[in-house]
Write a protein that holds these residues in place. Structure first.
Motif, PDB file in Angstrom:
ATOM      1  N   ARG A 114     -11.544   1.688  -1.783  1.00 47.40           N
ATOM      2  CA  ARG A 114     -11.922   2.341  -1.228  1.00 47.40           C
ATOM      3  C   ARG A 114     -13.122   1.136   0.151  1.00 47.40           C
TER       4      ARG A 114
ATOM      5  N   SER B  77      -0.086   4.458  -0.009  1.00 48.83           N
ATOM      6  CA  SER B  77      -0.850   5.629   0.251  1.00 48.83           C
ATOM      7  C   SER B  77      -2.113   5.807   0.267  1.00 48.83           C
ATOM      8  N   VAL B  78      -2.257   6.049   1.660  1.00 50.33           N
ATOM      9  CA  VAL B  78      -4.653   5.741   3.004  1.00 50.33           C
ATOM     10  C   VAL B  78      -4.265   7.060   2.416  1.00 50.33           C
TER      11      VAL B  78
ATOM     12  N   LEU C  12       3.467   3.745   6.262  1.00 51.92           N
ATOM     13  CA  LEU C  12       1.919   4.674   6.770  1.00 51.92           C
ATOM     14  C   LEU C  12       1.588   5.535   7.698  1.00 51.92           C
TER      15      LEU C  12
ATOM     16  N   LYS D  22      -6.865   1.918  -6.668  1.00 45.70           N
ATOM     17  CA  LYS D  22      -7.581   3.085  -5.551  1.00 45.70           C
ATOM     18  C   LYS D  22      -8.312   1.646  -5.405  1.00 45.70           C
TER      19      LYS D  22
ATOM     20  N   VAL E  43      -5.117   0.134   9.603  1.00 42.06           N
ATOM     21  CA  VAL E  43      -3.844  -0.037   8.847  1.00 42.06           C
ATOM     22  C   VAL E  43      -2.844  -0.916  10.728  1.00 42.06           C
TER      23      VAL E  43
ATOM     24  N   ASN F 208     -11.225   7.375   2.933  1.00 39.32           N
ATOM     25  CA  ASN F 208     -11.427   5.718   3.161  1.00 39.32           C
ATOM     26  C   ASN F 208     -11.284   5.437   1.979  1.00 39.32           C
ATOM     27  N   THR F 209      -9.577   5.426   1.324  1.00 38.59           N
ATOM     28  CA  THR F 209      -9.307   5.064   0.229  1.00 38.59           C
ATOM     29  C   THR F 209      -7.492   5.202   0.255  1.00 38.59           C
ATOM     30  N   LEU F 210      -7.277   3.872  -0.082  1.00 35.00           N
ATOM     31  CA  LEU F 210      -5.871   3.696  -0.454  1.00 35.00           C
ATOM     32  C   LEU F 210      -5.477   3.051  -1.811  1.00 35.00           C
TER      33      LEU F 210
ATOM     34  N   VAL G 199       0.682  -1.240   0.306  1.00 41.04           N
ATOM     35  CA  VAL G 199       0.059   0.293   0.254  1.00 41.04           C
ATOM     36  C   VAL G 199       0.561   1.501   0.036  1.00 41.04           C
TER      37      VAL G 199
ATOM     38  N   ILE H 271     -11.184   1.569   7.615  1.00 41.33           N
ATOM     39  CA  ILE H 271      -9.492   0.818   6.463  1.00 41.33           C
ATOM     40  C   ILE H 271      -8.494   0.638   7.986  1.00 41.33           C
TER      41      ILE H 271
ATOM     42  N   VAL I  70      -9.491   6.144   9.103  1.00 42.97           N
ATOM     43  CA  VAL I  70      -9.087   4.947   9.809  1.00 42.97           C
ATOM     44  C   VAL I  70      -8.933   4.637  11.154  1.00 42.97           C
TER      45      VAL I  70
END
Length: 390
Positions: A202, A188-189, A217, A200, A208, A192-194, A186, A206, A363
């Motif tokens: 959603r 980037s976050v 991250l 991408k 981590v 609500n999207t990585l 991954v 999320i 997140v």
């Protein structure tokens, strides 16, 4: 070991791009969150940068260790985790030894700490003092010469983390439809999207769970807390001959000063001073020594503790020898031939049992369970997911 790569998602899988929950990291913390989320009926995706989990979650004893947790919420969390491990061992099909633990006492200060600990046994621990003769019947490995007795606890279990951590994704995929993306780092976050490469994904939320890789991250979040890393060295023997069984996991007096559950025992400072006088290198390298046996018959031995953000990639033979030398003071086994040596690195937040942060509404960061990931992850994940429902 089964081939985990068949769970890696195809790049042509657009129906995987949205879900209720996304988990970053397929170590024990990430798997525990995925399990409890999926049990609640949520759609779950898990992203793991490696082809299978290769970090601290597979480089440990495989011990579920309630006896090391302080009385109260942590001990209860450990017991809930233990119950989940027991259920999953049957459902998933990995070995679990409900072997308990023995803390052996050869010195008066060790006996005193154990007796003081037993005085708080009404706090939820399931343990008792055993005499030398009772220990002889409980473990064929315990050295009898000079043995005063020991603390026996019934709650400790052993799994082989190499087996369990590899089998759990398959089970979660087959049973709950959890989608695993192995070999997917991954980048980037955002909200609500990585992002993974050009794709991408959603989710409503999320999690981590990046373990020792906490610089990638949300690095700014980790920079606000005194998080560090711990390197430990461990060893594994050949399977013991003729089906020989260690039975209870064995520990010596060094372990009494390692776990927080013994910290309030009045005699602990005396024990601590004696070890420092006898062998100061134990504290310098953070050594306490335990030996357990998995269901393959192999003995797992360790460990040491070095703290810092960057660690020497080369292991020290003198540290391994300190571990083996101390082991010889309280345990004898049929075959001590070492077949594997390794080190693990896990995140640690001094003065805390875990790190849970919520940098945004979408997140949650879950990290820094220290050396208790196997013991506490399922219980902690259950609490987090229950709180989310409330």
């Amino acid at each position: 070991m089964e081939n985990q790569s068949i769970l890696k998602s195809s790049s042509a899988a657009p129906h995987f791009t949205s879900s209720d929950i996304i988990v970053v990291g397929a170590g024990i913390v990430g798997l525990a969150i995925a399990y409890h989320a999926a049990k609640q009926g949520k759609s779950v995706q898990v992203f793991e940068r490696n082809q299978w989990a290769v970090g601290a979650s597979v480089r440990n004893f495989g011990l579920i260790w309630p006896i090391g947790q302080t009385a109260g919420s942590l001990l209860e969390r450990a017991k809930r985790s233990q119950a989940t491990w027991r259920e999953l061992s049957t459902e998933v099909g990995f070995g679990l030894q409900e072997n308990g633990s023995l803390h052996l006492a050869y010195h008066a200060d060790e006996q005193a700490v154990i007796e003081e600990f037993l005085n708080q046994s009404d706090k939820g621990y399931q343990c008792q003092w055993l005499s030398q003769e009772e220990i002889r019947k409980k473990s064929p490995a315990a050295k009898m010469d000079g043995l005063l007795g020991g603390l026996f606890s019934t709650t400790e279990c052993t799994v082989d983390p190499r087996e369990a951590i590899r089998k759990l994704p398959r089970y979660l995929s087959d049973t709950y439809g959890v989608q695993f993306h192995f070999g997917s780092a991954v980048q980037s976050v955002e909200g609500n999207t990585l992002r993974v490469g050009e794709k991408k994904y959603r989710a409503d939320h999320i999690y981590v769970c990046s373990g020792a890789d906490f610089e990638t991250l949300f690095p700014e979040e980790f920079q606000q807390v005194p998080i560090t890393k711990c390197k430990l060295q461990m060893l594994r023997t050949v399977p013991q001959p003729k089906g020989w069984q260690l039975r209870a996991t064995l520990c010596g007096g060094l372990t009494l000063r390692h776990y927080a559950s013994f910290a309030d025992c009045p005699s602990l400072p005396d024990l601590d001073r004696r070890f420092d006088e006898e062998q100061p290198l134990f504290k310098e390298w953070g050594i306490h020594v335990m030996i357990t046996q998995n269901h393959f018959g192999e003995l797992v031995i360790g460990d040491s503790h070095e703290y810092g953000l960057t660690h020497d990639p080369f292991d020290r033979e003198d540290v391994d020898q300190l571990i083996l030398d101390y082991l010889s003071t309280f345990a004898e086994v049929p075959d001590l031939k070492i077949t594997q040596r390794w080190h693990g690195i896990y995140p640690k937040l001094p003065g805390a049992t875990e790190l849970v942060l919520q940098p945004t509404d979408e997140v949650t960061i879950v990290n820094a369970l220290g050396g208790a990931g196997m013991t506490l992850s399922f219980g902690l994940a259950e609490e987090l997911l229950t709180n989310e429902l409330e």
